[in-house]
Design a protein around this motif. Sequence first.
Motif, PDB file in Angstrom:
ATOM      1  N   GLY A  64       0.774  -1.246   0.059  1.00 22.52           N
ATOM      2  CA  GLY A  64      -0.028   0.030   0.001  1.00 22.52           C
ATOM      3  C   GLY A  64       0.940   1.138   0.067  1.00 22.52           C
ATOM      4  O   GLY A  64       0.608   2.281  -0.593  1.00 22.52           O
ATOM      5  N   MET A  65       1.806   1.304   0.790  1.00 15.57           N
ATOM      6  CA  MET A  65       2.595   2.504   0.753  1.00 15.57           C
ATOM      7  C   MET A  65       3.522   2.560  -0.527  1.00 15.57           C
ATOM      8  O   MET A  65       3.711   3.714  -1.068  1.00 15.57           O
ATOM      9  CB  MET A  65       3.675   2.192   1.869  1.00 15.57           C
ATOM     10  CG  MET A  65       3.260   2.413   3.488  1.00 15.57           C
ATOM     11  SD  MET A  65       4.522   1.975   4.632  1.00 15.57           S
ATOM     12  CE  MET A  65       5.711   3.270   4.161  1.00 15.57           C
ATOM     13  N   ALA A  66       3.673   1.416  -1.291  1.00 19.64           N
ATOM     14  CA  ALA A  66       4.837   1.596  -2.434  1.00 19.64           C
ATOM     15  C   ALA A  66       3.666   2.231  -3.562  1.00 19.64           C
ATOM     16  O   ALA A  66       4.136   2.929  -4.276  1.00 19.64           O
ATOM     17  CB  ALA A  66       5.190   0.403  -2.751  1.00 19.64           C
ATOM     18  N   THR A  67       2.370   1.624  -3.573  1.00 17.80           N
ATOM     19  CA  THR A  67       1.502   1.930  -4.702  1.00 17.80           C
ATOM     20  C   THR A  67       0.671   2.950  -4.289  1.00 17.80           C
ATOM     21  O   THR A  67      -0.010   3.735  -5.268  1.00 17.80           O
ATOM     22  CB  THR A  67       0.509   0.495  -5.065  1.00 17.80           C
ATOM     23  OG1 THR A  67      -0.131   0.312  -3.755  1.00 17.80           O
ATOM     24  CG2 THR A  67       1.536  -0.636  -5.529  1.00 17.80           C
ATOM     25  N   GLY A  68       0.650   3.407  -3.192  1.00 15.85           N
ATOM     26  CA  GLY A  68      -0.504   4.583  -2.810  1.00 15.85           C
ATOM     27  C   GLY A  68      -1.744   4.071  -2.536  1.00 15.85           C
ATOM     28  O   GLY A  68      -2.359   2.946  -2.803  1.00 15.85           O
ATOM     29  N   PHE A  69      -2.665   4.910  -1.740  1.00 16.09           N
ATOM     30  CA  PHE A  69      -4.103   4.538  -1.445  1.00 16.09           C
ATOM     31  C   PHE A  69      -4.886   5.495  -1.962  1.00 16.09           C
ATOM     32  O   PHE A  69      -4.486   6.765  -2.175  1.00 16.09           O
ATOM     33  CB  PHE A  69      -4.372   4.789   0.227  1.00 16.09           C
ATOM     34  CG  PHE A  69      -3.358   3.735   1.081  1.00 16.09           C
ATOM     35  CD1 PHE A  69      -3.772   2.258   0.950  1.00 16.09           C
ATOM     36  CD2 PHE A  69      -2.298   4.346   1.416  1.00 16.09           C
ATOM     37  CE1 PHE A  69      -3.047   1.731   1.716  1.00 16.09           C
ATOM     38  CE2 PHE A  69      -1.379   3.428   2.405  1.00 16.09           C
ATOM     39  CZ  PHE A  69      -1.888   2.310   2.389  1.00 16.09           C
ATOM     40  N   SER A  70      -6.156   5.052  -2.754  1.00 16.85           N
ATOM     41  CA  SER A  70      -6.971   5.847  -3.426  1.00 16.85           C
ATOM     42  C   SER A  70      -7.682   6.969  -2.486  1.00 16.85           C
ATOM     43  O   SER A  70      -7.781   6.463  -1.136  1.00 16.85           O
ATOM     44  CB  SER A  70      -8.013   5.252  -4.308  1.00 16.85           C
ATOM     45  OG  SER A  70      -8.831   4.371  -3.326  1.00 16.85           O
ATOM     46  N   MET A  71      -8.346   8.035  -3.029  1.00 21.36           N
ATOM     47  CA  MET A  71      -8.953   8.826  -1.996  1.00 21.36           C
ATOM     48  C   MET A  71     -10.282   8.301  -1.449  1.00 21.36           C
ATOM     49  O   MET A  71     -10.896   8.399  -0.214  1.00 21.36           O
ATOM     50  CB  MET A  71      -9.205  10.112  -2.466  1.00 21.36           C
ATOM     51  CG  MET A  71      -7.969  11.188  -2.534  1.00 21.36           C
ATOM     52  SD  MET A  71      -7.203  11.405  -0.890  1.00 21.36           S
ATOM     53  CE  MET A  71      -8.845  12.175   0.089  1.00 21.36           C
ATOM     54  N   ASP A  72     -10.786   7.375  -2.404  1.00 22.80           N
ATOM     55  CA  ASP A  72     -12.109   6.655  -1.863  1.00 22.80           C
ATOM     56  C   ASP A  72     -11.896   5.725  -0.724  1.00 22.80           C
ATOM     57  O   ASP A  72     -12.706   5.713   0.107  1.00 22.80           O
ATOM     58  CB  ASP A  72     -12.574   5.953  -3.070  1.00 22.80           C
ATOM     59  CG  ASP A  72     -13.343   6.928  -4.207  1.00 22.80           C
ATOM     60  OD1 ASP A  72     -13.660   7.885  -3.833  1.00 22.80           O
ATOM     61  OD2 ASP A  72     -13.312   6.422  -5.519  1.00 22.80           O
ATOM     62  N   GLU A  73     -10.687   5.015  -0.854  1.00 18.28           N
ATOM     63  CA  GLU A  73     -10.299   4.202   0.338  1.00 18.28           C
ATOM     64  C   GLU A  73     -10.140   4.961   1.513  1.00 18.28           C
ATOM     65  O   GLU A  73     -10.515   4.659   2.589  1.00 18.28           O
ATOM     66  CB  GLU A  73      -9.277   3.231  -0.283  1.00 18.28           C
ATOM     67  CG  GLU A  73      -9.278   2.178  -1.111  1.00 18.28           C
ATOM     68  CD  GLU A  73      -8.197   1.716  -1.671  1.00 18.28           C
ATOM     69  OE1 GLU A  73      -7.854   0.380  -1.657  1.00 18.28           O
ATOM     70  OE2 GLU A  73      -7.040   2.478  -2.022  1.00 18.28           O
ATOM     71  N   ALA A  74      -9.458   6.147   1.656  1.00 23.39           N
ATOM     72  CA  ALA A  74      -9.310   7.091   2.406  1.00 23.39           C
ATOM     73  C   ALA A  74     -10.598   7.576   3.302  1.00 23.39           C
ATOM     74  O   ALA A  74     -10.698   7.438   4.296  1.00 23.39           O
ATOM     75  CB  ALA A  74      -8.374   8.139   2.151  1.00 23.39           C
ATOM     76  N   ARG A  75     -11.365   7.928   2.325  1.00 22.71           N
ATOM     77  CA  ARG A  75     -12.776   8.219   2.867  1.00 22.71           C
ATOM     78  C   ARG A  75     -13.480   7.231   3.828  1.00 22.71           C
ATOM     79  O   ARG A  75     -14.107   7.369   4.747  1.00 22.71           O
ATOM     80  CB  ARG A  75     -13.576   8.945   1.695  1.00 22.71           C
ATOM     81  CG  ARG A  75     -12.987  10.153   1.065  1.00 22.71           C
ATOM     82  CD  ARG A  75     -14.043  10.470   0.099  1.00 22.71           C
ATOM     83  NE  ARG A  75     -13.381  12.082  -0.615  1.00 22.71           N
ATOM     84  CZ  ARG A  75     -12.857  11.821  -1.879  1.00 22.71           C
ATOM     85  NH1 ARG A  75     -12.721  10.942  -2.475  1.00 22.71           N
ATOM     86  NH2 ARG A  75     -12.393  13.057  -2.303  1.00 22.71           N
ATOM     87  N   GLU A  76     -13.333   6.079   2.957  1.00 25.63           N
ATOM     88  CA  GLU A  76     -13.929   4.678   3.521  1.00 25.63           C
ATOM     89  C   GLU A  76     -13.546   4.587   5.078  1.00 25.63           C
ATOM     90  O   GLU A  76     -14.253   4.164   5.949  1.00 25.63           O
ATOM     91  CB  GLU A  76     -13.859   3.642   2.745  1.00 25.63           C
ATOM     92  CG  GLU A  76     -14.728   3.514   1.368  1.00 25.63           C
ATOM     93  CD  GLU A  76     -14.582   2.363   0.683  1.00 25.63           C
ATOM     94  OE1 GLU A  76     -13.817   1.490   1.282  1.00 25.63           O
ATOM     95  OE2 GLU A  76     -15.082   2.432  -0.467  1.00 25.63           O
ATOM     96  N   LYS A  77     -12.137   4.682   5.138  1.00 22.99           N
ATOM     97  CA  LYS A  77     -11.445   4.510   6.559  1.00 22.99           C
ATOM     98  C   LYS A  77     -11.841   5.752   7.307  1.00 22.99           C
ATOM     99  O   LYS A  77     -12.099   5.389   8.715  1.00 22.99           O
ATOM    100  CB  LYS A  77     -10.008   4.550   6.179  1.00 22.99           C
ATOM    101  CG  LYS A  77      -9.173   4.650   7.545  1.00 22.99           C
ATOM    102  CD  LYS A  77      -9.291   3.306   8.112  1.00 22.99           C
ATOM    103  CE  LYS A  77      -8.188   3.488   9.434  1.00 22.99           C
ATOM    104  NZ  LYS A  77      -8.187   2.413  10.067  1.00 22.99           N
TER     105      LYS A  77
END
Length: 233
Positions: free
Chosen positions: A74-87
């Motif tokens: 996840g750190m290497a490829t990054g996280f989408s903002m959608d995933e971040a909002r769900e979190k």
Amino acid sequence: FGAMGRSGDSAALVALVVSGVALGGVLGLLAVTALGPSKKNRQGFRDDDEEDDFREDLRKRRQLREIIADEAAGMATGFSMDEAREKADAGHEIAKGIPPAEVLSALQKGNIRFWMGTPSRPETSAFERRALISKQFPLTAILGCSDSRVPTEIVFDQGLGDMYVVRVAGNCLDNTTTASLQYAVYHLKVKVLMVLGHEGCAAIKAAQLPDRDIAKEPECLGNLLSSLKRGPC
């Protein structure tokens, strides 16, 4: 590094290196070697309990390697903002259900850890930090002093996004600080309000000086000291 017995281990190691370079930080690497049975285990277990213990330990270690690999990927490829909002949304829902008494108890326990020199120093992951971009849901609002010796989050052993902190010399309650606390209550829905005083406050000490001495201070500082001397407006 020890030998990597599985392709997943190698991938995790590569991902950790990539993420460390991308973040520009110093990355300490733990090479997890492949877990094979010891010589004794290859010869057989003494009993079923020993075999069960070995297999449970093996399962936990494999699970740990999977967690490391997932975080590194996840750190290497990054996280989408959608995933971040769900979190963030999930964390917000959990926060809504925490009663004020439990919030206060957590602050007291955190302060005990700080006082005893055993803080947990709760740090958030890159994913959790990104989740906080979309919203904040602190459980506590604190009016504290600007004194460098009383860093509020450290004193209560709290992490990023846990507290809404208003810091001003002498923890003075004026229009600005009151408005900030009202925002925390009406918009952020904090569960606990606290005024954090401390020993040896220079602002409080200076506010006790005669008016003629306070008048010698720079204008804004003199106004603050006079306000502290008069009490809340």
